[in-house]
Design an enzyme around this catalytic site. Structure first.
Site, short mmCIF file in Angstrom:
data_model
loop_
_atom_site.label_atom_id
_atom_site.label_comp_id
_atom_site.label_asym_id
_atom_site.label_seq_id
_atom_site.Cartn_x
_atom_site.Cartn_y
_atom_site.Cartn_z
N LYS A 1 0.12 4.36 -0.35
CA LYS A 1 -0.52 5.58 0.26
C LYS A 1 -0.14 6.65 -0.63
CE LYS A 1 -0.25 3.22 4.76
NZ LYS A 1 0.03 3.42 6.25
N GLU B 1 -5.01 -4.90 10.63
CA GLU B 1 -3.89 -3.87 10.84
C GLU B 1 -4.13 -3.31 12.12
OE1 GLU B 1 -2.11 -2.53 6.78
OE2 GLU B 1 -4.17 -1.68 7.00
N SER C 1 3.70 -1.94 10.14
CA SER C 1 5.16 -2.11 10.46
C SER C 1 5.89 -3.16 10.06
CB SER C 1 5.71 -1.37 11.71
OG SER C 1 5.09 -0.04 12.05
N ASN D 1 0.95 -1.28 0.06
CA ASN D 1 0.01 0.12 0.10
C ASN D 1 0.91 1.17 0.09
OD1 ASN D 1 -1.87 2.13 0.42
ND2 ASN D 1 -2.69 1.24 2.54
N GLY E 1 2.86 2.41 10.48
CA GLY E 1 3.83 3.61 10.49
C GLY E 1 4.40 4.07 11.54
N HIS F 1 -9.62 0.85 5.14
CA HIS F 1 -8.27 1.05 5.65
C HIS F 1 -8.46 2.19 6.91
CE1 HIS F 1 -4.09 2.38 6.56
NE2 HIS F 1 -3.78 1.21 5.75
N GLU G 1 -6.84 4.43 7.86
CA GLU G 1 -6.65 5.84 7.57
C GLU G 1 -7.94 6.54 6.99
OE1 GLU G 1 -2.82 5.40 5.51
OE2 GLU G 1 -1.92 4.82 7.39
P1 13P Z 1 3.43 0.50 7.61
O1 13P Z 1 3.79 -0.84 7.12
O2 13P Z 1 3.81 1.74 7.11
O3 13P Z 1 2.92 0.38 9.10
O4 13P Z 1 1.74 0.84 6.94
C1 13P Z 1 0.83 -0.24 7.09
C2 13P Z 1 -0.25 -0.04 6.40
O5 13P Z 1 -1.26 0.85 6.89
C3 13P Z 1 -0.72 -0.70 5.38
O6 13P Z 1 -2.01 -0.71 4.44
#
Ligand code: 13P
Length: 250
Positions: free
Chosen positions: A11, A165, A210, A9, A171, A93, A95
């Site tokens: 982003k 997640e 992560s 992903n 992150g 997701h 976010e």
């Molecule tokens: P990270 O791997 O940067 O923690 O992000 C995970 C994520 O949100 C994947 O959709």
């Protein structure tokens, strides 16, 4: 046997140049021991789609709108992303849920919209740090799962993928330990099993938060972890490829 799957992903990252470079580096390694897809920003679908056309790698959308068309400025429908080459769509997701206030009901509609055009929806679930600390992880994840699962038939829901997640691990560099992730994956698999044994047996459940080249193999060694949804590390080709390869070590 559930085939492992690793998704990147990206982003809101990248430029035409960096995206093109990243894709060619990943596809240059050839066959990987798992299904693989990447989710670039939608403005790069054409670019990435043409680069991966002859490779085993697929593409996914980071988000879709559940409506078919109309006056929804800035939104993109499931049919549009499918037509632009996406085989998968992330829905719900964290976010999107947190920053753009998406509700479980909207997430359920997005899941169905993806199915209706023949894409594979990837339903993202996960608790905040506060919810974990209050002991509410199971309740939160169950409710997010059930809200979507109960709007669909077993045959429909079974065409999707689930991604756990935990928000506190996204992150932050703080990954859930394999044991901790596995515990929640077990809860999710139990709920799927209760709904229909076939869902429990066949649905792929990815871990995200992560994941990196060093911790991936430990996570994939857990029976209920069928792959990963990778954010930051998917922007570095060697790391992403290493994570994909780690699915083949078990
Ligand atoms: P990270 O791997 O940067 O923690 O992000 C995970 C994520 O949100 C994947 O959709």
């Amino acid at each position: 046997m559930r085939k492992p799957i690793v998704a990147g992903n990206w982003k809101m990252n990248g430029s035409r140049e960096s995206v093109s470079e990243l894709v060619s580096e990943i596809i240059s390694v050839g066959t990987l021991p798992c299904d693989v897809f990447i989710c670039p920003p939608s403005v790069f679908f054409d670019l990435v789609g043409s680069q991966i056309a002859d490779s085993p790698m697929d593409m996914g959308a980071q988000n879709i709108d559940w409506r078919e068309s109309g006056a929804y400025t800035g939104e993109i429908s499931a049919a549009m992303v499918k037509q632009s080459g996406c085989r998968y769509a992330l829905v719900g997701h964290s976010e999107r849920r947190t920053l753009f206030h998406e509700t479980d009901v909207e997430v359920a509609k997005k899941f169905k919209a993806a199915l209706d055009v023949g894409m594979t929806p990837v339903l993202c679930l996960g608790e905040t740090l506060q919810q974990r600390q209050s002991g509410d992880t199971e309740e939160v994840v169950s409710s997010q799962l059930k809200t979507v699962m109960q709007t669909l038939s077993v045959a429909e829901f079974g065409q999707g993928i689930v991604a756990y997640e935990p928000i506190w691990a996204i992150g932050t560099g703080e990954t859930a330990t394999p044991a901790l992730a596995s515990e929640v994956h077990g809860v999710i698999r139990g709920l799927l099993q209760d709904q229909a044994p076939v869902l429990g047996d066949e649905m792929r459940i990815l871990y995200g938060g992560s994941v990196n080249a060093s911790n991936a193999a430990g996570l994939f060694a857990e029976a209920d972890i069928d792959g990963a949804l990778v954010g930051g590390a998917s922007l570095i080709s060697e790391d992403f490829v290493a994570i994909c390869r780690a699915t083949g070590t078990n």
